[in-house]
Write a protein that holds these residues in place. Sequence first.
Motif, PDB file in Angstrom:
ATOM      1  N   GLU A   1       2.645   7.240  10.080  1.00 26.14           N
ATOM      2  CA  GLU A   1       2.123   7.169   8.711  1.00 26.14           C
ATOM      3  C   GLU A   1       0.862   8.001   8.538  1.00 26.14           C
ATOM      4  O   GLU A   1       0.695   8.700   7.543  1.00 26.14           O
ATOM      5  CB  GLU A   1       1.852   5.713   8.334  1.00 26.14           C
ATOM      6  CG  GLU A   1       3.128   4.894   8.144  1.00 26.14           C
ATOM      7  CD  GLU A   1       2.833   3.501   7.662  1.00 26.14           C
ATOM      8  OE1 GLU A   1       2.488   3.344   6.473  1.00 26.14           O
ATOM      9  OE2 GLU A   1       2.952   2.560   8.472  1.00 26.14           O
ATOM     10  N   VAL A   2      -0.050   7.903   9.507  1.00 19.83           N
ATOM     11  CA  VAL A   2      -1.301   8.658   9.433  1.00 19.83           C
ATOM     12  C   VAL A   2      -1.350   9.702  10.525  1.00 19.83           C
ATOM     13  O   VAL A   2      -1.377  10.896  10.286  1.00 19.83           O
ATOM     14  CB  VAL A   2      -2.522   7.720   9.521  1.00 19.83           C
ATOM     15  CG1 VAL A   2      -3.806   8.539   9.441  1.00 19.83           C
ATOM     16  CG2 VAL A   2      -2.481   6.675   8.409  1.00 19.83           C
ATOM     17  N   GLY A   3      -1.350   9.215  11.770  1.00 19.16           N
ATOM     18  CA  GLY A   3      -1.337  10.148  12.906  1.00 19.16           C
ATOM     19  C   GLY A   3      -0.051   9.951  13.673  1.00 19.16           C
ATOM     20  O   GLY A   3       1.041  10.030  13.118  1.00 19.16           O
ATOM     21  N   SER A   4      -0.172   9.679  14.961  1.00 12.18           N
ATOM     22  CA  SER A   4       0.979   9.325  15.793  1.00 12.18           C
ATOM     23  C   SER A   4       0.496   8.319  16.831  1.00 12.18           C
ATOM     24  O   SER A   4      -0.096   8.694  17.847  1.00 12.18           O
ATOM     25  CB  SER A   4       1.580  10.554  16.471  1.00 12.18           C
ATOM     26  OG  SER A   4       0.615  11.224  17.232  1.00 12.18           O
TER      27      SER A   4
ATOM     28  N   LYS B   1       6.617  15.399   9.706  1.00 13.46           N
ATOM     29  CA  LYS B   1       6.082  14.700  10.888  1.00 13.46           C
ATOM     30  C   LYS B   1       7.142  14.367  11.935  1.00 13.46           C
ATOM     31  O   LYS B   1       6.855  14.395  13.132  1.00 13.46           O
ATOM     32  CB  LYS B   1       5.369  13.418  10.444  1.00 13.46           C
ATOM     33  CG  LYS B   1       4.079  13.682   9.670  1.00 13.46           C
ATOM     34  CD  LYS B   1       3.304  12.392   9.421  1.00 13.46           C
ATOM     35  CE  LYS B   1       1.960  12.683   8.758  1.00 13.46           C
ATOM     36  NZ  LYS B   1       1.154  11.463   8.562  1.00 13.46           N
TER      37      LYS B   1
ATOM     38  N   THR C   1       0.815  -1.221   0.000  1.00 16.39           N
ATOM     39  CA  THR C   1       0.000   0.000   0.000  1.00 16.39           C
ATOM     40  C   THR C   1       0.851   1.275   0.000  1.00 16.39           C
ATOM     41  O   THR C   1       0.326   2.365  -0.164  1.00 16.39           O
ATOM     42  CB  THR C   1      -0.925   0.013   1.223  1.00 16.39           C
ATOM     43  OG1 THR C   1      -0.119  -0.132   2.420  1.00 16.39           O
ATOM     44  CG2 THR C   1      -1.937  -1.128   1.149  1.00 16.39           C
ATOM     45  N   ASP C   2       2.152   1.136   0.206  1.00 22.01           N
ATOM     46  CA  ASP C   2       3.017   2.324   0.276  1.00 22.01           C
ATOM     47  C   ASP C   2       4.424   1.955  -0.161  1.00 22.01           C
ATOM     48  O   ASP C   2       5.198   1.368   0.595  1.00 22.01           O
ATOM     49  CB  ASP C   2       3.036   2.897   1.696  1.00 22.01           C
ATOM     50  CG  ASP C   2       3.876   4.166   1.805  1.00 22.01           C
ATOM     51  OD1 ASP C   2       4.274   4.711   0.750  1.00 22.01           O
ATOM     52  OD2 ASP C   2       4.127   4.617   2.940  1.00 22.01           O
TER      53      ASP C   2
ATOM     54  N   ASP D   1       4.116   5.065  15.190  1.00 20.78           N
ATOM     55  CA  ASP D   1       3.603   5.062  13.821  1.00 20.78           C
ATOM     56  C   ASP D   1       3.230   6.487  13.418  1.00 20.78           C
ATOM     57  O   ASP D   1       2.307   7.075  13.988  1.00 20.78           O
ATOM     58  CB  ASP D   1       2.386   4.135  13.727  1.00 20.78           C
ATOM     59  CG  ASP D   1       1.970   3.874  12.284  1.00 20.78           C
ATOM     60  OD1 ASP D   1       2.286   4.705  11.417  1.00 20.78           O
ATOM     61  OD2 ASP D   1       1.331   2.826  12.030  1.00 20.78           O
TER      62      ASP D   1
ATOM     63  N   THR E   1       6.039   7.153   6.282  1.00 21.06           N
ATOM     64  CA  THR E   1       6.126   7.176   4.826  1.00 21.06           C
ATOM     65  C   THR E   1       7.092   8.288   4.442  1.00 21.06           C
ATOM     66  O   THR E   1       7.085   9.381   5.023  1.00 21.06           O
ATOM     67  CB  THR E   1       4.741   7.389   4.175  1.00 21.06           C
ATOM     68  OG1 THR E   1       4.877   7.299   2.752  1.00 21.06           O
ATOM     69  CG2 THR E   1       4.132   8.723   4.553  1.00 21.06           C
TER      70      THR E   1
ATOM     71  N   HIS F   1       7.391   3.441   2.120  1.00 17.96           N
ATOM     72  CA  HIS F   1       7.423   3.176   3.561  1.00 17.96           C
ATOM     73  C   HIS F   1       8.857   2.949   4.038  1.00 17.96           C
ATOM     74  O   HIS F   1       9.661   2.296   3.383  1.00 17.96           O
ATOM     75  CB  HIS F   1       6.584   1.952   3.913  1.00 17.96           C
ATOM     76  CG  HIS F   1       6.580   1.653   5.382  1.00 17.96           C
ATOM     77  ND1 HIS F   1       7.420   0.724   5.958  1.00 17.96           N
ATOM     78  CD2 HIS F   1       5.860   2.205   6.393  1.00 17.96           C
ATOM     79  CE1 HIS F   1       7.209   0.693   7.257  1.00 17.96           C
ATOM     80  NE2 HIS F   1       6.256   1.585   7.554  1.00 17.96           N
TER      81      HIS F   1
ATOM     82  N   THR G   1       6.290  12.229   3.745  1.00 14.47           N
ATOM     83  CA  THR G   1       5.847  13.160   4.797  1.00 14.47           C
ATOM     84  C   THR G   1       6.783  13.119   6.005  1.00 14.47           C
ATOM     85  O   THR G   1       6.452  13.663   7.057  1.00 14.47           O
ATOM     86  CB  THR G   1       4.409  12.823   5.246  1.00 14.47           C
ATOM     87  OG1 THR G   1       4.374  11.467   5.750  1.00 14.47           O
ATOM     88  CG2 THR G   1       3.438  12.970   4.100  1.00 14.47           C
TER      89      THR G   1
END
Length: 256
Positions: free
Chosen positions: A238-241, A216, A191-192, A236, A209, A195, A212
């Motif tokens: 990738e999206v949040g933390s 981040k 999916t990435d 993690d 990722t 990564h 970003t």
Amino acid sequence: MSEGKVVSLEDRIPKLKEQRKRKTNRRLIFLISVFFLLILLIIYFQSPLSHVNKINVGGNKTISDETIIKQSGLTKKTNVWKVNKEETAAKIKSIPEVKKASVKITFPNSIVVEITEHAKIAYISNGKKLFPVLENGKVLNKQQDNLVTNIPILTDFKKGNILNEMVEQLQQLPEEILNSISEIHYDPKKTDNYHITLYMNDGFEVSATMRTLASKIIYYPSIVSQLNPNVKGIIDLEVGSVFKAFKAEGKGKNGE
């Protein structure tokens, strides 16, 4: 005019002769001085005195003086006054590690070279050796003995778009963040494709990722300050933390 102020021609002639003699002597002395000066200049330019006697190199940390001097093309047979400073600086700047270079001539026959090196922002591993990655994105093809210990090691990266993207992100990181990263592994997912997994010097791991990372990872110190330093795990980004502690039998690659 009164009779007492009249100067006869007979009285003026010796004075005029004396003035002319002085002018002639001064002119002769001037011409002789110029002649001897020209002779000295000719002797100087034809003798080893006009050749480069010493080359002083400053500002280099990882590049040897010998490498810089060799690249400059200067030797002890070079006439110091025939040195083209701009051309010589350009030759030195062609060394991949050199960011800036300047050349000055100092009396009587010395050359001063001042350089600024590109900073190293990472090392790339080929499994056996480490090769420096410069701040301008260039990867040096030679291993160096004097390794910088506070920059990350890139693993499983190859030259190309992925590595270029990684370098671009690293260029944006504050020094304190860059120095806190031990290793960065290219770890693509279905999916990435960008990564990566970061192994931090304090024992935590970061899943992120690449695209970003710079925006981040700057929050890393704030995130870690809210965690128990004795409980290591994966952060993690990738999206949040999100934080997930390591399992007792499945600790991170750093052995924590």
